[in-house]
Design an enzyme around this catalytic site. Structure first.
Site, PDB file in Angstrom:
ATOM      1  N   LYS A  19       0.854   4.479   7.025  1.00 57.45           N
ATOM      2  CA  LYS A  19       0.597   5.342   5.982  1.00 57.45           C
ATOM      3  C   LYS A  19       1.093   6.801   5.996  1.00 57.45           C
ATOM      4  CE  LYS A  19      -2.675   2.376   4.923  1.00 57.45           C
ATOM      5  NZ  LYS A  19      -2.770   1.387   3.920  1.00 57.45           N
ATOM      6  N   SER A  32       0.600  -1.098  -0.165  1.00 59.91           N
ATOM      7  CA  SER A  32       0.119   0.006  -0.113  1.00 59.91           C
ATOM      8  C   SER A  32       0.721   1.300  -0.023  1.00 59.91           C
ATOM      9  CB  SER A  32      -0.858  -0.026   1.374  1.00 59.91           C
ATOM     10  OG  SER A  32      -0.177   0.304   2.273  1.00 59.91           O
TER      11      SER A  32
END
Length: 334
Positions: free
Chosen positions: A185, A112
Site C-alpha cells: 500500500k 488495489s
C-alpha cells in the site's frame, strides 16, 4: 676445438726444436717435443669433450630439478559436471543473502494499487535501509506483513508440484515472493499525523489537502470508506491503496475493528521500482504533494495507564516528593 689445440701444441714443439739447434739430441728433443705436443692436443681435446659432456649433464640435471619449470605446468581442470554443483550452491547463497539483506522481488496479486501497480507486476523492494534505522515516510509505497486479519478469506494454498517449486525458489530469492501474508500500500500518514477522510472531500493530512494524481481513474479519495478525523499513534502507519474503491486498507479496517494502523516493525521495505514486465518499467518516487504536508504532533495522545498501574503511580509520586523535600531539609540543617 681439439684440432686447434693440437696445432697450437705442435707450434710449441717446433719452438723447442729451434731452441735445441746444435744439440746432438735435437732430433730426439724434437721427436719428444712433437710427441708431447700431440699428446697434449689429444688430452686437451679429451678434457674438452668430458667438460662438454659434464656441462650437458649438469644442464640436464638442473632442468630436471628447476622448480620454476614444474610451476609452469598447466593445472588439470575439473570437468564442468563437477564444477556445476559448486556454482549452483554459490549462486543460491548469494541470492539468499541479497534477498535477506538487500533487495527482494514481490509480485502484485491484486488491483488495489492500480493504476500505479498492475496485477502481475514485479516490484523490487529495498530491505537494506531499514537495517540502518530508516522508517517509512509519507507517500512511499511499502510492503508489509499482515498486522492481523487483513488477509482473512483471501489466502489460497497451492499444493501442486509447481507450487512447491515456486515456493522454494521464492524462499531463496530466485522468484518473486509468493508469500500471501505480505501486502503493498501507499503510506499516507505516520505517527503523530492527523488524517481527515470525509466523503465528498479531498484527503487531508495535518490540515493539508492532498493532490493525488496517482489515483485510479474514477476513484474517489474517501467516498466509499470515510473515517472522519483520526490521529495516527506513534510507531504506526496509515496506509491506503491507489485504487480507493477497490482497496481494503486502513479505512476499511478502522471502520470494522477501530484500528487499521500498521506497525512500523511490520514493514518489510520500500518498493522503489517496477522491474517486470519491461513495458511497465518505472520508478516509484514520492509524489510532490507530500512535500507540502507539515510535520505532525510528536506522537499519539497520552494514553492513561491501566487502573493497577495508575494506583501504583499514585502511591509512588507522593513518596518520591516526600523524599526530595526531606533531602533538602537535611541540607539546610547542615
Amino acid at each position: 676445438m681439439s684440432v686447434q689445440q693440437s696445432a697450437e701444441s705442435g707450434e710449441s714443439g717446433g719452438a723447442g726444436e729451434r731452441g735445441g739447434a746444435g744439440d746432438g739430441r735435437a732430433g730426439v728433443g724434437t721427436s719428444a717435443s712433437t710427441s708431447s705436443g700431440t699428446g697434449t692436443g689429444v688430452g686437451t681435446a679429451a678434457a674438452a669433450a668430458v667438460a662438454a659432456a659434464g656441462a650437458g649433464g649438469d644442464s640436464g640435471g638442473g632442468a630436471g630439478e628447476d622448480p620454476d619449470e614444474g610451476a609452469k605446468r598447466p593445472r588439470k581442470k575439473r570437468p564442468f559436471w563437477q564444477e556445476l554443483p559448486i556454482l549452483l550452491v554459490i549462486a543460491l547463497l548469494l541470492s539468499l543473502g541479497i534477498k535477506t539483506f538487500f533487495v527482494q522481488a514481490f509480485s502484485i496479486p491484486s488491483g488495489s494499487m492500480e493504476q500505479t501497480l498492475a496485477i502481475g507486476d514485479r516490484v523490487l523492494v529495498d530491505k537494506l535501509t531499514p537495517w540502518f534505522g530508516a522508517e517509512p515516510e509519507r507517500g512511499e509505497v511499502v510492503v508489509f506483513r499482515d498486522p492481523g486479519g487483513w488477509l482473512e478469506g483471501t489466502t489460497t494454498t497451492d499444493d501442486s508440484v509447481m507450487g512447491s517449486v515456486r515456493k522454494a525458489l521464492s524462499t531463496v530469492g530466485l522468484m518473486p515472493s509468493a508469500d500471501e501474508k505480505d501486502l503493498i500500500k501507499r503510506v499516507i500518514a505516520v505517527g503523530g499525523d492527523t488524517v481527515q477522510c470525509d466523503a465528498g472531500a479531498p484527503l487531508k493530512v495535518n490540515g493539508v489537502a492532498l493532490d493525488e494524481p496517482y489515483l485510479f481513474p474514477g476513484s474517489t479519495p474517501c467516498d466509499n470508506d470515510p473515517v472522519g478525523t483520526i490521529t495516527v499513534p506513534k510507531g504506526k502507519l496509515w496506509v491506503m491503496g491507489d485504487h480507493r474503491n477497490n482497496s481494503r486498507d486502513s479505512r476499511w479496517h478502522h471502520n470494522v475493528t477501530g484500528d487499521g494502523f500498521v506497525p512500523v516493525d511490520n514493514v518489510v521495505g520500500r518498493a522503489f521500482v517496477v522491474a517486470w514486465p519491461l513495458s511497465d518499467w518505472s520508478t516509484l518516487p514520492v509524489p510532490d504533494t507530500f512535500d507540502k504536508v507539515p510535520a505532525g504532533a510528536a506522537g499519539a495522545p497520552f494514553e492513561a495507564p491501566p487502573a493497577s498501574e495508575a494506583l501504583a503511580l499514585a502511591g509512588v509520586v507522593p513518596v518520591a516528593l516526600w523524599g526530595v523535600r526531606r533531602r533538602r531539609s537535611v541540607r539546610k540543617d547542615r
